[in-house]
Design an enzyme around this catalytic site. Structure first.
Site, PDB file in Angstrom:
ATOM      1  CB  CYS A  59      -7.053   0.444   1.657  1.00  0.00           C
ATOM      2  SG  CYS A  59      -8.332   0.405   2.932  1.00  0.00           S
ATOM      3  CG  HIS A  88      -7.186  -4.313   0.483  1.00  0.00           C
ATOM      4  ND1 HIS A  88      -6.083  -3.671   1.000  1.00  0.00           N
ATOM      5  CD2 HIS A  88      -8.243  -3.880   1.196  1.00  0.00           C
ATOM      6  CE1 HIS A  88      -6.456  -2.874   1.993  1.00  0.00           C
ATOM      7  NE2 HIS A  88      -7.769  -2.979   2.126  1.00  0.00           N
ATOM      8  CD  GLU A 144      -3.256  -5.209  -0.459  1.00  0.00           C
ATOM      9  OE1 GLU A 144      -3.891  -4.900  -1.485  1.00  0.00           O
ATOM     10  OE2 GLU A 144      -3.548  -4.770   0.678  1.00  0.00           O
TER      11      GLU A 144
END
Lengths: 117, 738, 234
Positions: free
Chosen positions: C88, C205, C207
């Site tokens: 990002c 994302h 994560e």
């Protein structure tokens, strides 16, 4: 504001071909209004070693091509656009920096000052 | 410099209040003192009209660690963790400049949370606008949503819940209430009172400009759009992120004894609060306050509402550490004063003393008012409306006026339609703890990292019901917020409130305020949720109209095992049941408003004992792993609740059994009427007997409705494709992305 | 020193802690935060530039972060072939620093987007996709305002020819583009790699997709590659 095309029916409004004016509009935060972006850019410049920068105010630049019979009515029209949309009068001030007859593409000229790559 | 006659009115003090100040001081105030009194004695800071009423609210429970009076309330959730939360309004600034007003509203409430030593883990918002058909309302709506997202997203705090409601009374008077929830170990909770004579007062964060001068004062007068002066505050979420991290790091170590954010009335209120809460004095020198602009007067420095600033009380030996930590976060810290033992708030401009007033005169001596209350005749008239005079709906889906057709209209109501066009612009996955995201359940559920626990949180108020009956409406607001938390599996612990009302100096305004607070207190006592924090926003009115009274209630509950939570999604083959004894009726309903263009009738009654029994039953069944699906019947009644569950699950249902009748036996009432104390649940057939036994034992009514399955919503003689229902509902408030 | 994975934190980064949790707690690889002023990155087996709003994303996303002291050593780390993942805002920083081609523009809707999306893995020839197969579909969250990948036609053609498009937005069945390309990225590109493949930028994302409780754990399938990188480092 009139709708596009209104008045074109009987041709009276378009009796004379209108000329095209190119206006440059600069919008900045009003004096005293917090400008986090300007501050961050100031900080970025300082970290690059530009210790001599005193302050940065960040805003927006518009170039508007408008059809109008003369420079005065072109300016009136652009000022109305600024009041209604281009600037937020609550927090921003604007200036119609330059207004001249011409066409928008030809007026760009940013290549002259570099950074075009 | 002498005070010009009438100058006090410029800072919104009455003649009598100015007389009172003269008497208390025994002299004329200086101009700086007058400005400070104006701010501190405003409704926003001084709670002149609300203080006597707020005293009646319950604020204590064994699990309450911090009640009203600090920057935010705090409750124990187990495992040595405290949950800190508060809701606050930013209505007037948002009416003037919606993006920045909403953004700085988020910034302010977030500071209230991390000032307490808690890391913010969730944001919620309660919003009110006029109908979106008016271009100005659309502009306000888009920009308020943009501002909330712009600030919260940048800070990295997930916006996990909230509510939006539209009504003509909010034309020109939008309400923007932001709630923040944070988490801290008990021993890290920090209070705002200064202590330790000789300790330093250090200012960190943004430089001070002329932003929002008199914001607190102007939050306390009618018609902000015409009266707002000074420079509109522009928020800097990037700076707030740095401030947040710096403050939390500072509170992890020694040296900082107290912290107070600079919100409404800026340096004035933060200095006064620090001194008065700590029972000490404070002396500051405005000359040492770093400025963003040149030529600012002491008056302007003291009343500036520049955002992203924090006042620290620091032991002298801690100054070095503060400077180090703050520098590491690319901020600067300045010593602007110190704690004294004389109880005075003393403001210097270099050598000159420009204000010197006992702190208590700004706080304890602030007058309070009990006004005349009279119910507005118009509301009483509306409440008397009898909906049985209206034509009823039919379960014949081929005939005009069918329930099915009315349901599709309701799903497209801005008050019912999907909120995804709003929450899709908020980051709700950051911090990787959002277990039940917005739109999935009745309350947001957020896990508490490092534990098995989670919290459920919701914010609610039916403004329409409060307009028709403020006392009953406020009871409903508490009950609904608790019910939503319970439906998600959370045990409600405590509430925060935001009292949005019109002018309390008018009998109608004071009636609404005082009745609503009474109702709120009664419901909070009955449901066992003390009010631990809150905010008051009065004078929400223009020349044309006042807002519907809106006592917003935010509730936080705990889940001991966060894996056991409920959403509104059901599964193919689930049995669908309606629990609770609430009797639907049309008074104040969304159907009456949309279908008959009437905001009228009496809101449904509320039996708080039955409500508590239902909430405990549902919450217990979720916590024990018996229920994974529960949904409150809210606006639009049972039919809308079932449609929402079908849409969210992409699984239809067959309602084979007629639901219990409403108060008068009408068809529209049965399907679209509204009531408290009703929850739709879905579970596997095998588990139905266990649930039935629990209902029996708890004395909670249970009614079999039918079964989830297929791709159509079959109810009340109608058969609507789930996709068609979704189509009516999905993009009413705006486009959806992704 | 064996530093494991370094997660570089710029002022305004806010996905740094999420990345750290995912790597350290969910994957079990040694990891720590790296301050933007640090200049010794030699010990790390891999570097992650997390999401957020570095320097408020003022001027342009990632524009100011690229002048942070950590960026020159990051450049050297990448030049030596060290694996780097920009997520990002981290992706935006990598493009502004010219470690990856192209730029991230405003979403075509001009709105911030937060939702779950699918991406189709387009190459396994990067250290970050080595555990995946071309054609695998991952479900990951996006949360961005400036997420529309842009590069000129020539650059896109080169990326395609060299197999450096790492992932594209797709539907659940792996059909690329269309509605799934919500932000209007050119060729539905969600991630690209450097010529050597070791530097990868990704808009979604991974994560944040680390637990079924949070809605999915496909992110672990990608991040697990860090175990190999750190093991290979010794």
């Amino acid at each position: 504001m009139t709708e596009p095309g209104v008045g074109s029916g009987d041709g009276s409004v378009l009796a004379e071909p209108e000329r095209t004016w190119v206006a440059d509009v600069v919008v900045l935060p009003k004096p005293g209004v917090n400008d986090p972006q300007g501050e961050a850019i100031h900080g970025g410049l300082a970290s690059l070693g530009y210790a001599d920068v005193r302050r940065v105010r960040s805003g927006r630049f518009f170039r508007v091509a408008v059809a109008a019979p003369d420079v005065h009515s072109a300016r009136v029209s652009v000022v109305a656009m600024c009041d209604q949309l281009l600037a937020n009068p609550v927090i921003e001030a604007y200036r119609v920096a330059n207004i001249a007859e011409g066409d928008l593409e030809a007026a760009v000229g940013l290549d002259d000052v570099g950074g075009g790559s | 410099m002498a005070i010009a006659p009438g100058a006090w009115r410029e800072v919104a003090l009455s003649d009598a209040e100015y007389e009172r100040i003269l008497g208390l001081l025994g002299r004329e105030p200086t101009p700086v003192e007058l400005g400070m009194f104006g701010a501190m004695w405003s409704e926003h800071c001084g709670y002149k009209h609300s203080r006597p009423l707020l005293k009646t609210l319950p604020t204590e429970a064994p699990w309450v660690l911090e009640g009203p009076g600090e920057n935010a309330g705090a409750v124990d959730v187990g495992d040595g963790l405290a949950v800190v939360f508060k809701v606050e309004s930013h209505n007037h600034p948002s009416a003037v400049e919606p993006y920045e007003g909403a953004a700085t509203g988020v910034g302010g409430i977030v500071r209230d949370i991390f000032t307490m030593g808690a890391r913010p883990v969730a944001l919620l918002d309660s919003l009110r606008f006029g109908p979106l058909e008016l271009a100005r309302n659309r502009y306000l709506f888009d920009n308020v949503v943009g501002g909330i997202g712009g600030y919260g997203n940048c800070l990295g705090i997930p916006t996990v819940g909230g509510e939006v409601f539209f009504d003509r009374s909010f034309n020109g008077n939008p309400l923007v209430n932001a709630m923040c929830v944070g988490v801290a170990p008990h021993d890290r909770l920090t209070r705002a009172g200064a202590s330790g004579v000789g300790n330093l007062l250090m200012l960190i964060g943004a430089d001070t400009g002329r932003d929002g001068l008199h914001g607190a004062t102007f939050a306390s007068v009618d018609d902000p759009e015409s009266s707002h002066r000074g420079v509109v505050q522009v928020g800097n979420p990037f700076l707030e992120k740095l401030l947040l991290e710096a403050c939390l790091e500072l509170l992890e170590g020694d040296g900082v004894v107290a912290m107070q954010d600079l919100g409404a009335a800026g340096l004035t209120s933060s200095t006064v609060e620090c001194a008065s809460r700590g029972g000490v004095g404070a002396e500051i020198d405005v000359d040492r306050v770093p400025r963003r602009e040149s030529g600012m007067t002491p008056y302007e420095v003291m009343l500036s509402e520049s955002q992203e600033r924090m006042l620290l009380v620091v032991r002298p030996e801690g100054e070095g550490r503060v400077r180090d930590v703050v520098r590491r976060w690319s901020l600067h810290a300045d010593v602007i004063g110190h704690v004294t033992d004389d109880g005075m708030v003393r403001v210097r401009d270099g050598e000159a003393v420009v204000a010197e007033v006992p702190a208590e005169l700004f706080t304890d001596a602030c007058p309070t008012y009990v006004r005349d209350a009279a119910e507005p005749a118009e509301a009483a008239e509306r409440r008397r409306f009898d909906p049985s005079t209206l034509s009823d709906l039919t379960e014949d889906d081929e005939a005009p006026g069918s329930v099915g057709a009315a349901l599709l209209v309701l799903l497209a109501s801005p008050n019912v339609a999907s909120r995804r066009p709003v929450y899709g612009r908020y980051d709700h996955t950051i911090q990787t703890s959002t277990v039940v995201p917005p739109g999935a359940g009745d309350a947001a559920v957020v896990r508490l990292r490092g534990t098995r626990r989670g919290i459920a949180t919701a914010i609610d108020c039916n403004s329409r019901w409060c307009g028709l009956d403020p006392e009953l409406g406020a009871r409903h607001a508490v009950a609904e917020a608790c019910r939503n938390v319970a439906c998600a599996g959370g045990r409600p612990l405590a509430a925060t409130n935001c009292l949005n009302f019109g002018n309390p100096e008018r009998p109608a305004g004071y009636f609404q305020l005082s009745r609503a607070v009474a109702g709120m207190g009664a419901a909070c006592r009955a449901l066992g949720v003390p009010v631990v924090s809150g905010n008051v926003s009065l004078y929400n009115e223009t020349a044309e109209s006042a807002v519907l009274p809106t006592p917003t209630v935010g509730v936080v509950g705990v889940l001991d095992d966060v894996t056991r939570h409920a959403t509104m999604a059901w599964r193919e083959g689930d049995a669908v049941l309606l629990l609770g004894s609430g009797v639907p009726q049309l008074g104040g309903s969304e159907y009456l408003a949309q279908g008959h263009d009437r905001v009228a009738g009496s809101p449904p009654p509320l039996d708080l004992d039955a409500e508590l029994a239902l909430q405990k039953l549902v919450q217990g069944a979720v916590a024990d792993g018996l229920l994974r699906t529960a949904h409150d019947c809210g606006q639009g009644g049972l039919a809308v609740a079932l449609a929402e569950m079908a849409i969210v699950s992409s699984v239809g249902c067959v309602v084979g059994e007629a639901p219990p009748p409403g108060a008068t036996g009408r068809t529209d009432e049965r399907w679209l009427g509204e009531a408290a104390t009703r929850v739709v649940v879905a579970l596997s057939e095998a588990d139905v007997p266990a649930l039935a036994a629990r209902c029996e034992a708890a004395g909670v009514a249970s009614h079999r409705l039918g079964r989830a399955g297929g791709d159509r919503l079959n109810l009340a003689g109608a058969s609507i494709a789930v996709d068609a229902a979704r189509g009516a509902w999905a993009t009413v408030l705006g486009p959806i992305d992704g | 020193m064996s530093g494991g994975v370094g997660v570089i934190t710029f002022p305004g980064s806010n996905g740094d802690v999420d990345a750290l949790h995912a790597l350290r707690d969910d994957i079990g690889v040694p990891a720590r935060l790296v301050d933007h002023r640090e200049t010794d990155l030699a010990g790390f087996g891999a570097l992650v530039l997390p999401g957020g709003f570095s320097y408020g994303d003022y001027l342009r996303s990632g524009a100011i972060a690229r002048f942070a002291p950590v960026v020159e050593p990051l450049r050297a780390f990448a030049a030596r072939g060290g694996p780097v993942l920009g997520i990002c805002n981290g992706f935006q920083v990598l493009t502004e620093a010219h470690l990856l081609p192209g730029a991230l523009l405003r979403n075509r809707t001009l709105r911030f987007h937060c939702h779950w999306t699918h991406v189709r893995v387009e190459t396994a020839a990067t250290p970050w996709t080595a555990d995946l197969d071309e054609g695998d579909v991952l479900r990951l969250p996006v949360a961005h305002g400036d997420g529309a990948y842009y590069a000129d036609d020539e650059t896109v053609a080169r990326l395609e020819a060299e197999g450096r498009v790492v992932a594209r937005y797709c539907d659940a069945e792996g059909r690329v583009g269309g509605e799934a390309n919500a932000n209007g990225s050119v060729a539905a590109i969600a991630g690209v790699a450097s010529p050597g493949g070791n530097v990868v930028g990704l808009m979604p994302h991974p994560e944040r997709a680390t637990d079924p409780l949070l809605g999915g754990d496909d992110g672990l399938r990608m991040l697990r590659a860090a175990l190999t990188m750190v093991a290979a480092q010794v």
